[in-house]
Design an enzyme around this catalytic site. Sequence first.
Site, PDB file in Angstrom:
ATOM      1  N   ALA A  83       0.828  -1.204   0.000  1.00  0.00           N
ATOM      2  CA  ALA A  83       0.000   0.000   0.000  1.00  0.00           C
ATOM      3  C   ALA A  83       0.861   1.251   0.000  1.00  0.00           C
ATOM      4  CB  ALA A  83      -0.921   0.007   1.221  1.00  0.00           C
TER       5      ALA A  83
ATOM      6  N   HIS B 144       6.627  17.795  -5.484  1.00  0.00           N
ATOM      7  CA  HIS B 144       6.674  19.183  -5.934  1.00  0.00           C
ATOM      8  C   HIS B 144       7.569  20.047  -5.054  1.00  0.00           C
ATOM      9  CE1 HIS B 144       2.734  19.033  -8.476  1.00  0.00           C
ATOM     10  NE2 HIS B 144       3.741  18.372  -9.020  1.00  0.00           N
TER      11      HIS B 144
ATOM     12  N   GLY C 109       0.389 -13.399  30.428  1.00  0.00           N
ATOM     13  CA  GLY C 109       0.415 -14.588  31.276  1.00  0.00           C
ATOM     14  C   GLY C 109       1.601 -14.575  32.223  1.00  0.00           C
TER      15      GLY C 109
ATOM     16  N   LEU D 123       6.621 -14.650  33.125  1.00  0.00           N
ATOM     17  CA  LEU D 123       7.174 -15.807  33.818  1.00  0.00           C
ATOM     18  C   LEU D 123       6.386 -17.073  33.509  1.00  0.00           C
ATOM     19  CD1 LEU D 123       9.109 -16.964  36.041  1.00  0.00           C
ATOM     20  CD2 LEU D 123       7.317 -16.403  37.691  1.00  0.00           C
TER      21      LEU D 123
ATOM     22  N   PHE E 223      10.646  -7.356  29.627  1.00  0.00           N
ATOM     23  CA  PHE E 223      10.570  -6.236  30.545  1.00  0.00           C
ATOM     24  C   PHE E 223      11.946  -5.919  31.123  1.00  0.00           C
ATOM     25  CE2 PHE E 223       6.166  -7.392  30.341  1.00  0.00           C
ATOM     26  CZ  PHE E 223       5.482  -6.210  30.562  1.00  0.00           C
TER      27      PHE E 223
ATOM     28  N   LYS F  45       2.193 -15.463  40.908  1.00  0.00           N
ATOM     29  CA  LYS F  45       3.622 -15.242  41.113  1.00  0.00           C
ATOM     30  C   LYS F  45       3.948 -15.435  42.588  1.00  0.00           C
ATOM     31  CE  LYS F  45       3.264 -10.306  42.121  1.00  0.00           C
ATOM     32  NZ  LYS F  45       3.769  -8.951  41.816  1.00  0.00           N
TER      33      LYS F  45
ATOM     34  N   GLY G  39       0.564  -7.607  37.812  1.00  0.00           N
ATOM     35  CA  GLY G  39       0.975  -7.126  36.496  1.00  0.00           C
ATOM     36  C   GLY G  39      -0.053  -7.466  35.432  1.00  0.00           C
TER      37      GLY G  39
END
Length: 479
Positions: A23, A150, A287, A324, A355, A390, A402
Amino acid sequence: MEFTKEQKKFITDFVVEIKNGDAAIFAGAGLSASVGFVNWKELLKDFADELDLDIEKEHDLIGVAQYYSNRYERGKINKRIINEFTTLKQGSENHKLLSKIGISTFWTTNYDQLIERTLESDGKTVEKKIRNNDFSHNIKKKDAIVYKMHGDKDFPEEVVLIKDDYETYQDKRELFATALRGDLLSKTFLFIGFSFDDPNLEYILGRIKVLLKNNTPTHYCFFKEVSRDDFQDEESYTYAKVKQELKIEDLIRYGIHSIMIQEYSDITAILKEIERRLKRSNIFISGAAHNYDPFTEDRAKELIHNLSYKLAEKEYKIISGYGLGIGSIVINGALEYKYQSNYRNLDDLLILRPFPQMQSGNKSISERWTDYRNEIISQAGIAIFMFGNKLDKNGDIVLSNGMKEEFEICLQHNVIPIPIGCTGSISEELWDDVIKNRTELYFNDQSLINEIKKLGQSDISNDGIISTVLSIIDKLQKM
């Protein structure tokens, strides 16, 4: 807005061209009109007055510029160009949308710098072709290229403005014509911002016809329908309508198909829909898992791997923050598909954003993570949530805050959340939230709601989860 059948087909077809990298945009003065772009009559009015001409009676505006240059030289016109176009600092919403949808080739007859500035403000590396010398070097890792066909307001003495400039164009700016020939043959253009009264348009269309002869591929332009409200009498309206129909038919000779709109704001709505569809091809996977309860570790890894593989197989782009116990398996699934299918480019299948793991600079690590999450989630249209636990500082297994933050960011960016509730932990809570509070907003279709509900059933198999998630995503692409 409710799109017409013609508009829907254009959106579908042009999205395919963007995904394929085929495109291109050709921008005229109308693209910058909403941010103060001076039109040709306004630009030349004072000069016409000096020539004792009425600018409202003049149709050959390039001729007016030439007459002034003949009598007074063009220095005052050059100064006007610098003054008028330097005031334009920030692109319109349409500029911003064009920057975000992933098009890398831009052609424009405009002297302003709004296209390149908008692209650069999005963090993109932009190569500009303004003068012939610019073709002697190339930026190797550019994100976009802008051809100023132009010229540019910073070089007013070289802009294409008067008849002399057009008559000598093929000699003085031959490299632009050559580059345009290649792009017109290999890409699908969307002409945007042309009123079809623009004094440059006749030259542009004639050049296209010369370059392509009868081998014109399909291109598109936006055309605002003639409205009765814009005319004082029926005769004037009828005449304008007939003339517009003839123009539309004539554009077909150049392979340019007109997409009719009622208002100029419809262009923004169409571009937003294109952006929305493109983003929905980008799937963010959220996750985290210290453990995989209520799944066994083997079953959880199989689910994550196979889901990633199937998403890649359907050529969705996976975005992962390397959570993790999740991120590595997501990567493996996409990689396995790539190598089994000899897929051309992993970057088309996977965006990985690990991260930062230590603080640097003025922001805390948690602030950095929030910024990071906003950046990567804003690129997606759909987000899948799995598991979500966690270890805290005391060694206890807790829900992933998180992932909760990522869910909230998804809502802010209108990213559609698909929590797999049966995987437990925070995903179960998020699934419950979606079922109770979000179905009308995101899944206003009973079949979709039924499928979302399936993802909370404890007895659903891995294959059932994957087929349900893919079915939901496929249906969302068509909404």
